[in-house]
Design a protein around this motif. Structure first.
Motif, PDB file in Angstrom:
ATOM      1  N   MET A   1       0.839  -1.199   0.000  1.00  0.00           N
ATOM      2  CA  MET A   1       0.000   0.000   0.000  1.00  0.00           C
ATOM      3  C   MET A   1       0.875   1.252   0.000  1.00  0.00           C
ATOM      4  N   VAL A   2       0.446   2.242  -0.771  1.00  0.00           N
ATOM      5  CA  VAL A   2       1.112   3.549  -0.777  1.00  0.00           C
ATOM      6  C   VAL A   2       0.052   4.597  -0.464  1.00  0.00           C
ATOM      7  N   VAL A   3       0.346   5.472   0.501  1.00  0.00           N
ATOM      8  CA  VAL A   3      -0.621   6.476   0.939  1.00  0.00           C
ATOM      9  C   VAL A   3      -0.106   7.878   0.608  1.00  0.00           C
ATOM     10  N   GLY A   4      -0.978   8.719   0.093  1.00  0.00           N
ATOM     11  CA  GLY A   4      -0.633  10.122  -0.150  1.00  0.00           C
ATOM     12  C   GLY A   4      -0.713  10.868   1.172  1.00  0.00           C
ATOM     13  N   ALA A   5       0.459  11.281   1.695  1.00  0.00           N
ATOM     14  CA  ALA A   5       0.482  11.976   2.991  1.00  0.00           C
ATOM     15  C   ALA A   5       0.363  13.474   2.743  1.00  0.00           C
ATOM     16  N   ARG A   6      -0.721  14.082   3.252  1.00  0.00           N
ATOM     17  CA  ARG A   6      -0.946  15.516   3.022  1.00  0.00           C
ATOM     18  C   ARG A   6       0.130  16.323   3.729  1.00  0.00           C
ATOM     19  N   THR A   7       0.805  17.149   2.965  1.00  0.00           N
ATOM     20  CA  THR A   7       1.833  17.981   3.600  1.00  0.00           C
ATOM     21  C   THR A   7       1.123  18.970   4.510  1.00  0.00           C
ATOM     22  N   ARG A   8       1.829  19.380   5.578  1.00  0.00           N
ATOM     23  CA  ARG A   8       1.209  20.164   6.640  1.00  0.00           C
ATOM     24  C   ARG A   8       0.449  21.369   6.080  1.00  0.00           C
ATOM     25  N   GLY A   9      -0.823  21.518   6.623  1.00  0.00           N
ATOM     26  CA  GLY A   9      -1.535  22.754   6.272  1.00  0.00           C
ATOM     27  C   GLY A   9      -2.251  22.674   4.946  1.00  0.00           C
ATOM     28  N   THR A  10      -2.191  21.516   4.230  1.00  0.00           N
ATOM     29  CA  THR A  10      -2.937  21.475   2.966  1.00  0.00           C
ATOM     30  C   THR A  10      -4.197  20.650   3.163  1.00  0.00           C
ATOM     31  N   GLY A  11      -5.339  21.273   2.773  1.00  0.00           N
ATOM     32  CA  GLY A  11      -6.588  20.513   2.707  1.00  0.00           C
ATOM     33  C   GLY A  11      -7.260  20.224   4.032  1.00  0.00           C
ATOM     34  N   THR A  12      -6.623  20.594   5.160  1.00  0.00           N
ATOM     35  CA  THR A  12      -7.336  20.314   6.419  1.00  0.00           C
ATOM     36  C   THR A  12      -7.396  21.591   7.242  1.00  0.00           C
ATOM     37  N   GLY A  13      -8.513  21.797   7.940  1.00  0.00           N
ATOM     38  CA  GLY A  13      -8.645  22.991   8.786  1.00  0.00           C
ATOM     39  C   GLY A  13      -7.704  22.893   9.984  1.00  0.00           C
ATOM     40  N   PHE A  14      -7.687  23.945  10.853  1.00  0.00           N
ATOM     41  CA  PHE A  14      -6.760  24.003  11.993  1.00  0.00           C
ATOM     42  C   PHE A  14      -7.006  22.824  12.940  1.00  0.00           C
ATOM     43  N   HIS A  15      -8.282  22.670  13.420  1.00  0.00           N
ATOM     44  CA  HIS A  15      -8.515  21.661  14.472  1.00  0.00           C
ATOM     45  C   HIS A  15      -8.296  20.255  13.922  1.00  0.00           C
ATOM     46  N   ARG A  16      -8.540  20.090  12.608  1.00  0.00           N
ATOM     47  CA  ARG A  16      -8.299  18.747  12.054  1.00  0.00           C
ATOM     48  C   ARG A  16      -6.823  18.496  11.909  1.00  0.00           C
ATOM     49  N   GLY A  17      -6.063  19.587  11.668  1.00  0.00           N
ATOM     50  CA  GLY A  17      -4.614  19.420  11.587  1.00  0.00           C
ATOM     51  C   GLY A  17      -4.066  18.907  12.915  1.00  0.00           C
ATOM     52  N   ILE A  18      -4.591  19.475  14.006  1.00  0.00           N
ATOM     53  CA  ILE A  18      -4.151  19.040  15.344  1.00  0.00           C
ATOM     54  C   ILE A  18      -4.540  17.582  15.543  1.00  0.00           C
ATOM     55  N   ALA A  19      -5.812  17.289  15.218  1.00  0.00           N
ATOM     56  CA  ALA A  19      -6.302  15.911  15.401  1.00  0.00           C
ATOM     57  C   ALA A  19      -5.426  14.943  14.609  1.00  0.00           C
ATOM     58  N   ASN A  20      -5.094  15.313  13.376  1.00  0.00           N
ATOM     59  CA  ASN A  20      -4.269  14.408  12.555  1.00  0.00           C
ATOM     60  C   ASN A  20      -2.912  14.164  13.181  1.00  0.00           C
ATOM     61  N   ARG A  21      -2.353  15.213  13.795  1.00  0.00           N
ATOM     62  CA  ARG A  21      -1.041  15.013  14.419  1.00  0.00           C
ATOM     63  C   ARG A  21      -1.137  14.051  15.598  1.00  0.00           C
ATOM     64  N   VAL A  22      -2.248  14.141  16.342  1.00  0.00           N
ATOM     65  CA  VAL A  22      -2.441  13.214  17.470  1.00  0.00           C
ATOM     66  C   VAL A  22      -2.577  11.781  16.945  1.00  0.00           C
TER      67      VAL A  22
END
Ligand SMILES: Nc1nc2c(ncn2[C@@H]2O[C@H](COP(=O)(O)OP(=O)(O)OP(=O)(O)O)[C@@H](O)[C@H]2O)c(=O)[nH]1
Ligand SMILES: [Mg+2]
Length: 302
Positions: free
Chosen positions: A122-143
């Motif tokens: 499997m190969v996954v496209g990892a969204r580079t920081r700050g693209t396509g996700t809002g602020f709170h989702r960015g935090i959630a993704n990091r967790v």
């Protein structure tokens, strides 16, 4: 790879799966760009595009059919995960590529994922920081990524990305585990890691979605908790509950040492901590067995 769970060296038939709920606005453009990209692929690759219409009422199915895609329709909306499962079951390819239908995943990145697959399951496209996700989702993704990386003992760069390519046979082994609503990416990622199937991440840029978002803050909050729970219980509950049990035991011991030293007493707080530690230990053992049982079945389908 040796043909067991890994992609064959020469990718032959690729199925693109796009789950779509009311994406009539974005779909024609997305499908047109996908076709343009597929036209540049090597001749030994053949492609099919499946749009899974998840009970849309805005003409999504018609728009997809008009753009030449194969359309699988749900009589009513069952969720992103259910749409993906329908696509996996309907696919004829030996490699599956999943991407959203709302324009957030760039068709130009398809070759990046496909060309990175040989040697991996499997190969996954990892969204580079700050693209396509809002602020709170960015935090959630990091967790999520942090906890998942701890649990699978390997860096997980984007646990919830919906843009991924995988070996069809390996994907089919875990269909029964995938949820109907959201978080299929979490479940399938942890399943591949747990089954010892190699996973790779390639950086991609996600863009803003076309059309109205389905996001609801409360739903997102519960989503967060549920994904954390999945991470802890699907892969290796031991790795999460054992440290918690040890921490409770250590706290109980420390408190007992203190109260024994100061009051020559064994207090209720220490008792509680020791009992909690034993309960967490038992939970760790039981959930590890449950997790093992869940995965046992996935070996049958090989
Ligand atoms: N949310 C949602 N998406 C669905 C559903 N069924 C299919 N989908 C599709 O699944 C894909 C991903 O869903 P999105 O709502 O875009 O999820 P997201 O990207 O996390 O959220 P946004 O940032 O709002 O785009 C899209 O192509 C949707 O059309 C459903 O029941 N709910
Ligand atoms: Mg989206």
């Amino acid at each position: 790879m040796n043909g067991r769970g890994g992609a064959p060296h020469h990718v032959s038939k690729i199925t693109l799966i796009l789950p779509a709920k009311n994406e009539a606005a974005a779909l024609p453009g997305v499908l047109k760009s996908i076709r343009a990209v597929l036209a540049t692929r090597p001749s030994h690759e053949t492609h099919e595009i499946i749009v899974v219409d998840d009970g849309s009422d805005d003409g999504t199915a018609e728009a997809a059919a008009a753009a030449g895609a194969r359309v699988e329709s749900h009589p009513y909306s069952m969720g992103n995960g259910a749409a993906i499962k329908t696509g996996i079951r309907a696919a004829r390819g030996d490699v599956l590529l999943m991407m959203d239908a709302d324009g957030q995943h760039r068709p130009e990145d398809i070759p990046l994922l496909l060309d990175a697959l040989p040697g991996y399951a499997m190969v996954v496209g990892a969204r580079t920081r700050g693209t396509g996700t809002g602020f709170h989702r960015g935090i959630a993704n990091r967790v999520y990524n942090g906890l998942a990386s701890y649990v699978v003992k390997r860096r997980v760069e984007d646990l919830t990305s919906g843009f991924r390519v995988m070996d069809a046979r390996a994907a089919r082994r875990f269909v029964y585990l995938l949820p109907n609503t959201f978080s299929y990416p979490t479940t399938i990622t942890l399943s591949f890691f747990r089954a010892g199937l190699p996973v790779r991440y390639v950086p991609i840029e996600a863009q803003a979605r076309i059309g109205k978002s389905h996001i609801k803050l409360v739903r997102d909050g519960s989503r967060f908790l549920l994904i954390i729970l999945k991470i802890t219980t699907i892969f290796s509950p031991l790795r999460v509950f054992l440290p918690m049990s040890a921490a409770a035991f250590a706290a109980g011991l420390a408190w007992y040492a203190y109260t024994f030293w100061t009051l020559h007493q064994f207090t209720g707080a220490s008792q509680l901590a020791f009992v909690l530690s034993v309960l967490l230990f038992a939970l760790a053992m039981i959930s590890e067995q449950v997790a093992a049982l869940r995965f046992d079945r996935s070996e049958d389908d090989r």
